[in-house]
Design a protein around this motif. Structure first.
Motif, short mmCIF file in Angstrom:
data_model
loop_
_atom_site.label_atom_id
_atom_site.label_comp_id
_atom_site.label_asym_id
_atom_site.label_seq_id
_atom_site.Cartn_x
_atom_site.Cartn_y
_atom_site.Cartn_z
N TYR A 9 43.95 28.74 39.61
CA TYR A 9 42.48 28.78 39.57
C TYR A 9 41.90 27.52 40.21
CZ TYR A 9 42.72 32.72 36.25
OH TYR A 9 42.95 33.92 35.64
N ASN B 130 40.72 28.90 46.40
CA ASN B 130 40.83 30.36 46.46
C ASN B 130 39.71 31.05 45.66
OD1 ASN B 130 41.72 29.69 43.96
ND2 ASN B 130 43.66 30.76 44.06
N PHE B 131 38.63 30.35 45.49
CA PHE B 131 37.47 30.95 44.83
C PHE B 131 36.51 31.43 45.91
CE2 PHE B 131 33.35 30.95 42.66
CZ PHE B 131 33.66 31.57 41.46
N ILE B 132 36.29 32.72 45.97
CA ILE B 132 35.42 33.27 47.01
C ILE B 132 33.97 33.19 46.55
CG2 ILE B 132 34.87 35.34 48.38
CD1 ILE B 132 37.67 34.33 48.93
N ASN C 287 27.67 34.27 42.68
CA ASN C 287 28.26 33.10 42.00
C ASN C 287 28.00 31.80 42.74
OD1 ASN C 287 29.99 33.12 44.18
ND2 ASN C 287 31.71 34.01 43.06
N GLY D 62 35.63 38.93 33.40
CA GLY D 62 36.35 39.09 34.67
C GLY D 62 35.57 38.71 35.91
N LEU D 63 34.56 37.86 35.76
CA LEU D 63 33.73 37.52 36.92
C LEU D 63 34.00 36.10 37.44
CD1 LEU D 63 30.34 39.19 35.93
CD2 LEU D 63 32.12 40.06 37.45
N GLY D 64 34.95 35.40 36.86
CA GLY D 64 35.35 34.11 37.44
C GLY D 64 34.90 32.88 36.68
N LYS D 65 34.50 33.03 35.43
CA LYS D 65 34.05 31.85 34.69
C LYS D 65 35.22 30.90 34.42
CE LYS D 65 32.54 34.35 31.26
NZ LYS D 65 32.93 35.70 31.75
N THR D 66 36.30 31.47 33.89
CA THR D 66 37.46 30.63 33.58
C THR D 66 38.02 30.00 34.86
OG1 THR D 66 37.98 31.98 31.66
CG2 THR D 66 39.76 30.64 32.53
N HIS D 67 38.05 30.79 35.92
CA HIS D 67 38.54 30.29 37.21
C HIS D 67 37.75 29.03 37.62
CE1 HIS D 67 40.31 31.48 41.34
NE2 HIS D 67 39.83 30.27 41.45
N LYS E 130 43.03 37.95 48.60
CA LYS E 130 44.18 38.20 47.72
C LYS E 130 45.34 38.80 48.51
CE LYS E 130 41.83 37.22 43.88
NZ LYS E 130 41.96 36.01 43.15
N ILE F 114 35.99 41.40 38.80
CA ILE F 114 36.98 40.90 39.76
C ILE F 114 38.40 41.04 39.22
CG2 ILE F 114 37.72 38.87 41.07
CD1 ILE F 114 34.75 38.13 41.22
N ARG F 115 38.52 40.94 37.91
CA ARG F 115 39.85 41.11 37.34
C ARG F 115 40.36 42.53 37.60
NH1 ARG F 115 39.37 39.32 32.04
NH2 ARG F 115 39.82 37.21 32.72
N GLU G 66 41.30 42.93 41.28
CA GLU G 66 42.63 42.37 41.50
C GLU G 66 43.70 43.29 40.94
OE1 GLU G 66 42.39 38.31 39.88
OE2 GLU G 66 44.17 37.93 41.10
P1 ADP Z 1 36.16 35.42 33.29
O1 ADP Z 1 36.58 34.12 32.72
O2 ADP Z 1 34.74 35.38 33.79
O3 ADP Z 1 36.41 36.58 32.39
P2 ADP Z 1 38.28 34.91 35.18
O4 ADP Z 1 37.89 33.54 35.61
O5 ADP Z 1 39.39 35.03 34.22
O6 ADP Z 1 37.01 35.70 34.60
O7 ADP Z 1 38.57 35.79 36.48
C1 ADP Z 1 39.27 37.01 36.46
C2 ADP Z 1 40.19 37.10 37.66
O8 ADP Z 1 39.42 37.23 38.85
C3 ADP Z 1 41.04 35.87 37.84
O9 ADP Z 1 42.31 36.26 38.31
C4 ADP Z 1 40.32 35.08 38.92
O10 ADP Z 1 41.19 34.28 39.71
C5 ADP Z 1 39.70 36.16 39.75
N1 ADP Z 1 38.41 35.73 40.32
C6 ADP Z 1 37.24 35.67 39.68
N2 ADP Z 1 36.26 35.24 40.49
C7 ADP Z 1 36.84 35.02 41.69
C8 ADP Z 1 36.34 34.58 42.96
N3 ADP Z 1 35.06 34.29 43.15
N4 ADP Z 1 37.24 34.47 43.97
C9 ADP Z 1 38.53 34.78 43.79
N5 ADP Z 1 39.05 35.21 42.63
C10 ADP Z 1 38.23 35.33 41.58
#
Ligand code: ADP
Ligand code: MG
Length: 452
Positions: A120, A124-126, A131, A159-164, A292, A316-317, A320
């Motif tokens: 993360y 690799n964050f698009i 966002n 699944g929208l990238g918060k943790t990432h 990806k 996004i999850r 993927e």
């Molecule tokens: P959340 O915490 O919002 O539930 P995550 O951060 O766990 O979501 O993201 C879910 C998956 O989608 C992860 O595998 C993450 O790497 C991927 N992902 C989310 N946003 C992006 C982004 N903008 N670009 C690339 N991958 C992303």
């Protein structure tokens, strides 16, 4: 010397003093997370090691640290909830010498010793429209932690990238300065740590641990809802770190106002910058799929990429997941990726997919139930106050929590004009701070919506 070097030197001495078996059992997968004239904070992989360190190795550690570098009169030990780093990810991990050789749990994300997923990263964050604000804020924090937006509060659906993004900030700060004291926890872990600390009389250690950090990341803070003591402790931790200009970043599935907590805590959550992450648009979904594929070295014709991007829209999850499924099928069954295969896998996936967040229809229904009104009246033309007011509340929640556009709200609420939706939003937004009853109604509705 940085902390890792000090710890390496101390480990060198301990290794000589102990049997090989003992040394390996107890000191593998440990690291020094903080060190000054007073305290050495050592992170260990489990509670068993913690007890052992405290009871048996306490003095030996202090002595070895004293030889490695002057300072530290006491050792504080805490358990890091980290899973083993994958060997191929070792170069990403700041503490690469401390990988565990415990077996990997396939279904769990692989994290390094800081509890960070090495994958993360910003690289690799698009970035797309939905966002870009959260991304820009996270980047700005890497440039000037603790000063620009403190706290940063990122909210959005699953699944929208918060943790990432949270992990990306931690990686970037550790790359800039490996001595950055980073602490990433889920809200659940914070809560459990706190409860355990109270139970075992170790609140001092708890405070040492949570307050001696430069960057505190708390994921899914909405789970603090209804936990009074934990809220109090988090409030104090927050104030302590904030006063020192240490950076706090929080994620949540809902805006601060929708978390049921005391007003003074909620107001602090909004002190810095609150920003949401929305669902990715079509272009972003394509860009994510392409990235990806490249990362996984899997080539897919554009029509199949489009097919997937058109079918999986919310998350996004899942996007993927759909790609991984197609890739696994092709590789394991030795098949070419065709549109038919993709369609077949996608239809299986959507049939099996589980819970979704609340839909506008469900929200309308909840509001109608809450105010004990027939839906047909709520959506109808009458402007009677007993109907108009709940109707405006529904529109407010659709906008504020669900980010539905004004025209779409108009359509949802009985085919009204978008200006009606705007007017309703603004009216409720203004009134809720003065009208306690209204505020309570909204809070209770939110609690129902988010527990759907
Ligand atoms: P959340 O915490 O919002 O539930 P995550 O951060 O766990 O979501 O993201 C879910 C998956 O989608 C992860 O595998 C993450 O790497 C991927 N992902 C989310 N946003 C992006 C982004 N903008 N670009 C690339 N991958 C992303
Ligand atoms: Mg998350």
């Amino acid at each position: 010397m940085n902390y890792q070097e000090v710890w390496q030197a101390a480990l060198g001495e301990l290794e000589l003093a102990l049997s090989k078996a003992n040394f390996t059992t107890w000191f593998k997968n440990t690291y020094l997370s903080f060190f000054d004239a007073n305290t050495a904070t050592v992170a260990v992989p489990n509670a068993f090691t913690k007890t052992w360190f405290e009871k048996k190795y306490h003095l030996a550690i202090l002595k070895a640290l004293g030889h490695a570098s002057s300072g530290a009169v006491k050792v504080v030990v805490y358990v890091v909830d980290a899973r083993p780093a994958a060997p191929q990810a070792a170069s990403d991990a700041p503490a690469e010498n401390y990988q565990s050789d415990r077996p990997k749990a396939a279904e769990q994300p692989i994290t390094n010793i800081f509890g960070l997923n090495p994958k993360y990263k910003f690289s690799n964050f698009i970035v797309g429209k939905q966002n870009e604000m959260a991304h820009a804020a996270a980047k700005a924090i890497v440039e000037r932690p603790g000063t620009v937006y403190n706290p940063l509060f990122i909210y959005g659906g699953v699944g929208l990238g918060k943790t990432h993004l949270l992990h990306a900030v931690a990686h970037a700060l550790l790359e800039k300065n490996p001595q950055t004291r980073v602490l990433y926890v889920s809200c659940e872990k914070f809560t459990n740590d706190f409860i355990n600390a109270v139970k075992t009389g170790a609140t001092r250690e708890f405070k040492d641990r949570y307050r001696n950090v430069d960057l505190l990341l708390v994921d899914d803070i909405q789970f603090i809802t209804g936990k009074k003591e934990t809220q109090e402790e988090f409030f104090n931790t927050f104030n302590h770190l904030h006063q020192l200009n240490n950076q706090i970043i929080l994620s949540s599935d809902r805006p601060p106002k929708a978390i049921l907590a005391e007003e003074r805590l909620l107001s602090r959550l909004e002190w810095g910058l609150t920003t949401d992450i929305g669902q990715p648009d079509f272009e972003t979904r394509i860009a994510i799929l392409e990235a990806k594929c490249k990362e996984k070295n899997f080539s897919l014709p554009p029509d199949i990429i489009h097919l997937i991007a058109n079918s999986v829209t919310s998350n996004i999850r899942e996007l993927e997941g759909a790609l991984n499924k197609l890739m696994a099928n092709c590789q394991l069954r030795n098949l070419e990726p065709t549109a038919d295969l993709a369609r077949q896998l996608l239809s299986n996936a959507s049939a099996a997919s589980g819970k979704k967040s609340a839909t506008p229809k469900q929200i309308v229904q909840l509001v109608a139930e809450y105010f004990d009104l027939p839906i047909i009246d709520l959506l109808g033309a009458s402007r009677e106050k007993r109907l108009a007011f709940p109707r405006q509340i529904a529109m407010y929640i659709l906008r504020e929590d669900m980010r539905v556009s004004y025209p779409a709200i108009g359509v949802e609420i009985g085919g009204r004009d978008h200006t009606t939706a705007m007017h309703a939003y603004e009216k409720i937004h203004r009134e809720k701070d003065e009208n306690m009853k209204l505020k309570q109604d909204i809070d209770q509705l939110r609690a129902k919506i988010y527990s759907l």
